[in-house]
Design a protein around this motif. Structure first.
Motif, PDB file in Angstrom:
ATOM      1  N   VAL A   6      63.985  -5.376   6.006  1.00  0.00           N
ATOM      2  CA  VAL A   6      63.386  -6.709   5.968  1.00  0.00           C
ATOM      3  C   VAL A   6      63.247  -7.273   7.380  1.00  0.00           C
ATOM      4  CG1 VAL A   6      63.725  -9.108   5.229  1.00  0.00           C
ATOM      5  CG2 VAL A   6      64.228  -7.230   3.655  1.00  0.00           C
ATOM      6  N   VAL A   7      64.295  -7.149   8.172  1.00  0.00           N
ATOM      7  CA  VAL A   7      64.301  -7.730   9.518  1.00  0.00           C
ATOM      8  C   VAL A   7      63.258  -7.067  10.419  1.00  0.00           C
ATOM      9  CG1 VAL A   7      65.686  -8.109  11.597  1.00  0.00           C
ATOM     10  CG2 VAL A   7      66.712  -8.411   9.335  1.00  0.00           C
ATOM     11  N   GLY A   8      63.086  -5.739  10.296  1.00  0.00           N
ATOM     12  CA  GLY A   8      62.127  -5.024  11.148  1.00  0.00           C
ATOM     13  C   GLY A   8      60.704  -5.531  10.989  1.00  0.00           C
ATOM     14  N   PRO A   9      60.149  -5.548   9.757  1.00  0.00           N
ATOM     15  CA  PRO A   9      58.797  -6.093   9.560  1.00  0.00           C
ATOM     16  C   PRO A   9      58.692  -7.563   9.955  1.00  0.00           C
ATOM     17  CG  PRO A   9      59.454  -4.785   7.676  1.00  0.00           C
ATOM     18  CD  PRO A   9      60.682  -4.939   8.528  1.00  0.00           C
ATOM     19  N   PHE A  10      59.765  -8.311   9.725  1.00  0.00           N
ATOM     20  CA  PHE A  10      59.796  -9.725  10.093  1.00  0.00           C
ATOM     21  C   PHE A  10      59.572  -9.858  11.597  1.00  0.00           C
ATOM     22  CE2 PHE A  10      61.662 -13.698   8.107  1.00  0.00           C
ATOM     23  CZ  PHE A  10      61.292 -14.561   9.137  1.00  0.00           C
ATOM     24  N   VAL A  11      60.297  -9.059  12.380  1.00  0.00           N
ATOM     25  CA  VAL A  11      60.170  -9.105  13.843  1.00  0.00           C
ATOM     26  C   VAL A  11      58.754  -8.704  14.278  1.00  0.00           C
ATOM     27  CG1 VAL A  11      60.921  -8.030  16.000  1.00  0.00           C
ATOM     28  CG2 VAL A  11      62.610  -8.705  14.282  1.00  0.00           C
ATOM     29  N   GLY A  12      58.231  -7.630  13.691  1.00  0.00           N
ATOM     30  CA  GLY A  12      56.900  -7.173  14.067  1.00  0.00           C
ATOM     31  C   GLY A  12      55.834  -8.220  13.828  1.00  0.00           C
ATOM     32  N   ALA A  13      55.882  -8.877  12.663  1.00  0.00           N
ATOM     33  CA  ALA A  13      54.905  -9.923  12.358  1.00  0.00           C
ATOM     34  C   ALA A  13      55.087 -11.120  13.267  1.00  0.00           C
ATOM     35  CB  ALA A  13      55.049 -10.346  10.896  1.00  0.00           C
ATOM     36  N   ALA A  14      56.327 -11.446  13.609  1.00  0.00           N
ATOM     37  CA  ALA A  14      56.589 -12.587  14.484  1.00  0.00           C
ATOM     38  C   ALA A  14      56.054 -12.344  15.894  1.00  0.00           C
ATOM     39  CB  ALA A  14      58.094 -12.869  14.535  1.00  0.00           C
ATOM     40  N   LEU A  74      56.897 -11.068   1.870  1.00  0.00           N
ATOM     41  CA  LEU A  74      57.485 -12.346   2.274  1.00  0.00           C
ATOM     42  C   LEU A  74      57.944 -12.300   3.726  1.00  0.00           C
ATOM     43  CD1 LEU A  74      59.580 -13.240  -0.898  1.00  0.00           C
ATOM     44  CD2 LEU A  74      57.552 -14.443  -0.048  1.00  0.00           C
ATOM     45  N   ALA A  75      58.554 -11.173   4.114  1.00  0.00           N
ATOM     46  CA  ALA A  75      59.024 -11.033   5.491  1.00  0.00           C
ATOM     47  C   ALA A  75      57.861 -11.060   6.479  1.00  0.00           C
ATOM     48  CB  ALA A  75      59.817  -9.731   5.640  1.00  0.00           C
ATOM     49  N   LEU A  76      56.769 -10.378   6.140  1.00  0.00           N
ATOM     50  CA  LEU A  76      55.598 -10.356   7.016  1.00  0.00           C
ATOM     51  C   LEU A  76      54.975 -11.751   7.147  1.00  0.00           C
ATOM     52  CD1 LEU A  76      53.913  -7.017   5.849  1.00  0.00           C
ATOM     53  CD2 LEU A  76      55.029  -7.442   8.049  1.00  0.00           C
ATOM     54  N   ALA A  77      54.858 -12.451   6.009  1.00  0.00           N
ATOM     55  CA  ALA A  77      54.255 -13.780   6.032  1.00  0.00           C
ATOM     56  C   ALA A  77      55.114 -14.767   6.815  1.00  0.00           C
ATOM     57  CB  ALA A  77      54.051 -14.286   4.603  1.00  0.00           C
ATOM     58  N   ALA A  78      56.417 -14.762   6.551  1.00  0.00           N
ATOM     59  CA  ALA A  78      57.316 -15.675   7.254  1.00  0.00           C
ATOM     60  C   ALA A  78      57.366 -15.349   8.737  1.00  0.00           C
ATOM     61  CB  ALA A  78      58.719 -15.597   6.648  1.00  0.00           C
ATOM     62  N   GLY A  79      57.382 -14.056   9.068  1.00  0.00           N
ATOM     63  CA  GLY A  79      57.416 -13.662  10.469  1.00  0.00           C
ATOM     64  C   GLY A  79      56.193 -14.125  11.227  1.00  0.00           C
ATOM     65  N   ALA A  80      55.023 -14.030  10.603  1.00  0.00           N
ATOM     66  CA  ALA A  80      53.787 -14.467  11.263  1.00  0.00           C
ATOM     67  C   ALA A  80      53.813 -15.960  11.562  1.00  0.00           C
ATOM     68  CB  ALA A  80      52.585 -14.128  10.381  1.00  0.00           C
ATOM     69  N   VAL A  81      54.295 -16.750  10.604  1.00  0.00           N
ATOM     70  CA  VAL A  81      54.361 -18.210  10.801  1.00  0.00           C
ATOM     71  C   VAL A  81      55.356 -18.566  11.897  1.00  0.00           C
ATOM     72  CG1 VAL A  81      55.017 -20.393   9.719  1.00  0.00           C
ATOM     73  CG2 VAL A  81      53.652 -18.732   8.451  1.00  0.00           C
ATOM     74  N   ALA A  87      63.816 -19.569   5.814  1.00  0.00           N
ATOM     75  CA  ALA A  87      63.022 -18.502   5.205  1.00  0.00           C
ATOM     76  C   ALA A  87      63.902 -17.335   4.772  1.00  0.00           C
ATOM     77  CB  ALA A  87      61.952 -18.017   6.178  1.00  0.00           C
ATOM     78  N   LEU A  88      64.851 -16.963   5.610  1.00  0.00           N
ATOM     79  CA  LEU A  88      65.740 -15.853   5.288  1.00  0.00           C
ATOM     80  C   LEU A  88      66.667 -16.181   4.120  1.00  0.00           C
ATOM     81  CD1 LEU A  88      66.574 -14.834   8.955  1.00  0.00           C
ATOM     82  CD2 LEU A  88      65.439 -13.367   7.283  1.00  0.00           C
ATOM     83  N   ILE A  89      67.095 -17.433   4.029  1.00  0.00           N
ATOM     84  CA  ILE A  89      67.999 -17.828   2.951  1.00  0.00           C
ATOM     85  C   ILE A  89      67.257 -17.990   1.628  1.00  0.00           C
ATOM     86  CG2 ILE A  89      69.495 -19.675   2.096  1.00  0.00           C
ATOM     87  CD1 ILE A  89      70.321 -20.220   5.001  1.00  0.00           C
ATOM     88  N   TYR A  90      66.172 -18.782   1.662  1.00  0.00           N
ATOM     89  CA  TYR A  90      65.532 -19.182   0.413  1.00  0.00           C
ATOM     90  C   TYR A  90      64.460 -18.211  -0.078  1.00  0.00           C
ATOM     91  CZ  TYR A  90      67.924 -23.526   1.512  1.00  0.00           C
ATOM     92  OH  TYR A  90      68.885 -24.447   1.814  1.00  0.00           O
ATOM     93  N   LEU A  91      63.847 -17.478   0.836  1.00  0.00           N
ATOM     94  CA  LEU A  91      62.815 -16.531   0.418  1.00  0.00           C
ATOM     95  C   LEU A  91      63.334 -15.101   0.291  1.00  0.00           C
ATOM     96  CD1 LEU A  91      59.737 -17.686   2.559  1.00  0.00           C
ATOM     97  CD2 LEU A  91      60.269 -18.253   0.167  1.00  0.00           C
ATOM     98  N   LEU A  92      64.282 -14.729   1.152  1.00  0.00           N
ATOM     99  CA  LEU A  92      64.699 -13.339   1.224  1.00  0.00           C
ATOM    100  C   LEU A  92      66.140 -13.093   0.797  1.00  0.00           C
ATOM    101  CD1 LEU A  92      62.846 -12.578   4.576  1.00  0.00           C
ATOM    102  CD2 LEU A  92      62.198 -11.785   2.295  1.00  0.00           C
ATOM    103  N   GLY A  93      66.837 -14.136   0.377  1.00  0.00           N
ATOM    104  CA  GLY A  93      68.156 -13.975  -0.221  1.00  0.00           C
ATOM    105  C   GLY A  93      69.302 -13.677   0.723  1.00  0.00           C
TER     106      GLY A  93
END
Length: 248
Positions: free
Chosen positions: A200-208, A6-13, A32-38
């Protein structure tokens, strides 16, 4: 679906939005962080500042290479917003979660409506009015600090509608404003940054960051008017979702 996927997908978008539109990343990151990642609303706004700051720097470099950053206007915007962003960042933790969510939806909706009503600027030179730029920058900084957004989704409409800047230049310049405002707001949230879930935040940043490069290439291929309309419709959708959630 796992949190990592979820973090990778949201980060890419979100990276795609920042790279192509010069904003919209944080207004998409927080939901995304609230509703998908809690994440809690406060944790989500802090995490979004980290994500958007790092992604914006990457996208800024790409746009600057192509000459789409108006440095003077961007720095004026950013300088006016640093103080309000820091004050807002210090106060954010005291705002109730429901109020944060509702305020987020209202601000996003207002920005979308303004963008839909603004006409694309002409391709000629832009006349920068320092007073208007400073006032808009101060308001933008305050919103950045309280709501945990980089401010691009407000900077782009202001640069286009208030200062008459071309859409592509507004996209590039807004990234400079986002970076400075986000850093100022983060400086007042040092304590909450330490408590973030970096797995969670690390992969999110990388994908973004990777998505931002693709977004920049998309911006070159698509007209400024089309980008403006897409940007506004995305904001309206997010605003409606956040307001419904806050009221129910």
């Amino acid at each position: 679906m796992s949190a990592l996927i979820l973090a990778l997908a949201a980060g890419a978008v979100i990276g795609l939005a920042l790279g192509a539109l010069g904003g919209g990343g944080s207004v998409l990151a927080v939901p995304a962080l609230i509703y998908l990642l809690g994440f809690s609303p406060v944790g989500a706004t802090t995490a979004s500042l980290v994500i958007v700051t790092l992604t914006s720097v990457t996208a800024l470099v790409a746009h600057a290479r192509d000459g789409y950053v108006r440095w003077r206007t961007g720095l004026l915007f950013a300088a006016a917003g640093i103080g309000p962003a820091m004050v807002g960042g210090a106060l954010a933790g005291r705002v109730p979660a429901g109020v944060l969510t509702a305020a987020f939806g209202v601000v996003a909706g207002a920005a979308a409506v303004r963008m839909l009503r603004a006409r694309p600027a002409a391709e000629g030179a832009v006349t920068v009015r320092p007073g208007r730029a400073a006032a808009a920058g101060a308001g933008l900084g305050a919103v950045t600090g309280v709501l945990g957004v980089g401010g691009g989704f407000l900077a782009v409409p202001a640069l286009v509608g208030v200062l008459g800047m071309r859409m592509r230049n507004a996209v590039g310049t807004s990234l400079l404003v986002i970076t400075v405002n986000s850093l100022a707001a983060l400086s007042m949230r040092a304590g909450t940054v330490e408590g973030l879930d970096w797995a969670v935040v690390g992969p999110f940043v990388g994908a973004a960051i990777l998505g931002a490069w693709d977004g920049k290439r998309l911006a070159v291929r698509v007209s400024g008017y089309t980008l403006q309309r897409v940007f506004a419709m995305v904001l309206l959708t997010v605003a409606a979702f956040m307001l419904i959630d806050a009221l129910l």
